[in-house]
Design a protein around this motif. Sequence first.
Motif, PDB file in Angstrom:
ATOM      1  N   GLN A  96      47.155  45.028  33.044  1.00 14.53           N
ATOM      2  CA  GLN A  96      46.420  46.204  32.632  1.00 14.53           C
ATOM      3  C   GLN A  96      45.387  46.606  33.697  1.00 14.53           C
ATOM      4  N   LYS A  97      45.282  47.908  33.977  1.00 12.78           N
ATOM      5  CA  LYS A  97      44.298  48.374  34.958  1.00 12.78           C
ATOM      6  C   LYS A  97      43.124  49.049  34.260  1.00 12.78           C
ATOM      7  N   PRO A  98      41.904  48.946  34.718  1.00 11.05           N
ATOM      8  CA  PRO A  98      41.526  48.164  35.891  1.00 11.05           C
ATOM      9  C   PRO A  98      41.686  46.667  35.618  1.00 11.05           C
ATOM     10  N   PHE A  99      42.174  45.955  36.623  1.00  6.75           N
ATOM     11  CA  PHE A  99      42.266  44.505  36.519  1.00  6.75           C
ATOM     12  C   PHE A  99      41.005  43.941  37.165  1.00  6.75           C
ATOM     13  N   LYS A 100      40.076  43.523  36.310  1.00 10.06           N
ATOM     14  CA  LYS A 100      38.800  43.004  36.809  1.00 10.06           C
ATOM     15  C   LYS A 100      38.785  41.501  36.622  1.00 10.06           C
ATOM     16  N   ARG A 101      38.908  40.796  37.711  1.00  2.71           N
ATOM     17  CA  ARG A 101      38.936  39.341  37.570  1.00  2.71           C
ATOM     18  C   ARG A 101      37.848  38.703  38.439  1.00  2.71           C
ATOM     19  N   TYR A 102      37.391  37.534  37.991  1.00  2.96           N
ATOM     20  CA  TYR A 102      36.567  36.713  38.863  1.00  2.96           C
ATOM     21  C   TYR A 102      37.222  35.357  39.013  1.00  2.96           C
ATOM     22  N   CYS A 103      36.835  34.660  40.061  1.00  2.00           N
ATOM     23  CA  CYS A 103      37.386  33.331  40.309  1.00  2.00           C
ATOM     24  C   CYS A 103      36.327  32.536  41.069  1.00  2.00           C
ATOM     25  N   ILE A 104      35.984  31.377  40.540  1.00  2.00           N
ATOM     26  CA  ILE A 104      35.055  30.494  41.247  1.00  2.00           C
ATOM     27  C   ILE A 104      35.832  29.239  41.599  1.00  2.00           C
ATOM     28  N   GLY A 105      36.029  29.009  42.878  1.00  2.00           N
ATOM     29  CA  GLY A 105      36.869  27.871  43.252  1.00  2.00           C
ATOM     30  C   GLY A 105      36.677  27.468  44.697  1.00  2.00           C
ATOM     31  N   THR A 106      37.253  26.308  45.031  1.00  2.00           N
ATOM     32  CA  THR A 106      37.103  25.806  46.396  1.00  2.00           C
ATOM     33  C   THR A 106      38.173  26.400  47.312  1.00  2.00           C
ATOM     34  N   VAL A 107      37.780  26.588  48.571  1.00  2.00           N
ATOM     35  CA  VAL A 107      38.714  27.028  49.606  1.00  2.00           C
ATOM     36  C   VAL A 107      38.536  26.107  50.810  1.00  2.00           C
ATOM     37  N   TYR A 108      39.499  26.152  51.722  1.00  2.00           N
ATOM     38  CA  TYR A 108      39.586  25.135  52.772  1.00  2.00           C
ATOM     39  C   TYR A 108      39.806  25.758  54.138  1.00  2.00           C
ATOM     40  N   ARG A 109      39.019  25.320  55.116  1.00  2.00           N
ATOM     41  CA  ARG A 109      39.249  25.756  56.498  1.00  2.00           C
ATOM     42  C   ARG A 109      39.169  24.540  57.396  1.00  2.00           C
ATOM     43  N   TYR A 110      40.036  24.524  58.388  1.00  2.00           N
ATOM     44  CA  TYR A 110      39.952  23.436  59.360  1.00  2.00           C
ATOM     45  C   TYR A 110      39.094  23.874  60.544  1.00  2.00           C
TER      46      TYR A 110
END
Lengths: 416, 416
Positions: A96-110
């Motif tokens: 359904q639009k608008p698709f309003k999402r949040y996400c709190i999570g870990t990300v990884y960089r070398y």
Amino acid sequence: MNFQVVKGMRDFLPEQAKKKQFIEDLCRRTFERYGFEPLQSPIVEDFALLAAKGSGGEAIKEEIYYFRDKGERELGLRYDLTVPLARIAASNPMLQKPFKRYCIGTVYRYDRPQAKRYREFTQADFDIIGSRSVLADFEILQVACDVMRALGLEFKIKVNSRAIMEELAKKCGVAPGQVRDCFRSIDKLDKIGPKEVGKELEAKGIDAKILEEISVNSFEKVKEALGEIECVKELEELLMLAKENGMKEVVFDLSLCRGLEYYTGSVFEAALNEGPSVGGGGRYDKLVETYGGQPSPATGMSFGIDRLLDSLEKILIVGPTTQVFVAPLSREFSLEASRLATKLRKFGIGVEFDVMERSVGKNLEYAKRRGIAFFIAIGENETKGRRVKVKETGSGTEKEFGIDDCAGIAGLVKSG
Amino acid sequence: MNFQVVKGMRDFLPEQAKKKQFIEDLCRRTFERYGFEPLQSPIVEDFALLAAKGSGGEAIKEEIYYFRDKGERELGLRYDLTVPLARIAASNPMLQKPFKRYCIGTVYRYDRPQAKRYREFTQADFDIIGSRSVLADFEILQVACDVMRALGLEFKIKVNSRAIMEELAKKCGVAPGQVRDCFRSIDKLDKIGPKEVGKELEAKGIDAKILEEISVNSFEKVKEALGEIECVKELEELLMLAKENGMKEVVFDLSLCRGLEYYTGSVFEAALNEGPSVGGGGRYDKLVETYGGQPSPATGMSFGIDRLLDSLEKILIVGPTTQVFVAPLSREFSLEASRLATKLRKFGIGVEFDVMERSVGKNLEYAKRRGIAFFIAIGENETKGRRVKVKETGSGTEKEFGIDDCAGIAGLVKSG
């Protein structure tokens, strides 16, 4: 044997973890107050996704945790939360639009680990998919302002427009094929200053005239130079909406470029007045298409939770999760004490109970050290007399209650 | 281009993610009500840790996501939250005891994906390090009971003791070197039944007499057989504490073994009355030592959040995060509408605002479909007359308020 945490990563011991969680909770509550909903995606993604055109490209392999699984699949740990969002939006056109999402999570960089720079870090992203209206960009700025204000930070949110930058570059004689190169240099203004950027542009054979426009940094001048074209009108409305809603922290900044190439319109950056950038984002109307989805305008921002934690760690005080400690005077009163603890918890009170079989003195000391506000000891008198004393650990003052008068005790604890 | 989620992993779209978060929040609140505090550790760990004796052993490589980073370090994605906890407890001997921590996070196994079985899943662990008292085991059971009851589930928490099992095995003539093998077979009782387990034991050359003891499954019989030895007294006290605190869901189950070999005392398993096991744990007094730490008794449990979600998904209803939708009647009223939304949010109300520039009819439809309880439209009449109508989307009834009477509107929304 002595095992250590992996290079560039870190543990969050309780004192720090509580502060981190406080910040994450505050983000979450703010996102939800605007109708954003959670979305979770795996930490492991297909390498093909991470390396797709529009995201990292094949060169990303050098910068991420890439590996093959036992089925010889090429995988990688996600390096941001936007690419997984674009994958999900592309493969779920019925959302359904608008698709309003949040996400709190870990990300990884070398990356090369540096001070305050980790290989595992937490981002808090909030995005709106499906709206090309400037009202969506405005809502993103509102949320960002609310988060930073609620954290008690002094900050600016810099706003610019990729589209305006491109028009300006064109006007200043930068060849279409050189615009990206030009922006890559401009992106370094903060770090190396206009003189060095000018040299870089010259070395690339790019007319450095655009630097003059940028140095004036006036929206009025931009309007004069470009006229009332669409992207100017849009940014003007965005700045007006912010102003009229009392968001004085939102400022126009013509030098803001942002590295990622998927931005198509407005770009944002949240920076502490005395400190680093703690978040950024912008409009990326083409990204979902890049991943095979239907054309889907999109805008959003991402906070670096570790950056926020770094600037707040020393001043944030997050108390214990419990308000009462219940201690049996000796082992035979454990059952009676445990019953009281159980009943108090039913009144919504956090209660710690002695699981160490310590003396009452040691338990009181422990409760004080932990900042637990109230202390109840249960021994023979209490068990037989059916009355308990509730001691304030700070002042030492005591109030007496019937042992079954948990409502009374709860009242005291909640008002204390 | 069409990108998919990695095999054995899954996205949680908002409807599902909200339910998952509801369960995680409930766990967290319960853990905190007992004084457990958060602890976070990286998802990537040194392979040497994951493969250490006491945890997975070298063979774990086949079952996990193992890889080398660009520095040729051998790494792996964590397969549980207990091993990282043991590492942290071992390398931070100054942590105050009891060290009560919880952790809600994802773990990774390279299993064959099956229905309801994922390669990335979420566990909610809560553990007490530093207490060898049965009161600590009791607290773990209390927390587990509270979580399951609060989720409205019908369940049992099975309790047994590894130490008792070992004594019993000895008594039944199982050679010390065969005890582990014996338990591995007994662990299959649930799946393949006593007859097959008996065959397995015979094939291993183990006296199957222990199966008779288990089939009687009576704590009184165990007491008779072993006498008043330490481990019997401990389990008896644990069962007594549970009974006296009204935890009728806690039952003795002599067939409960649990696969992991690091358990040293009590073992626990939470299982739905009509369904699978959703959590387990027990006492592991030697594990911290195994990782180079000081001798540290420990006990804890782990809930499988995905399992809980699977059993609750159909019955859980988690509403929208917002209670009010504010819609401008046309674009020129965006600013006025946005101001109202901003002010209402300051009263702690969740407010969605039209970011799509839709007609008021479409917005009302959207608000209804999302279950947003109240709807406010702002047009010329409202702007000039300084009054707004607050519509209940369900019943359609309206109440009028002054446009600046946000306290009044908030009162209606909060009572609605």
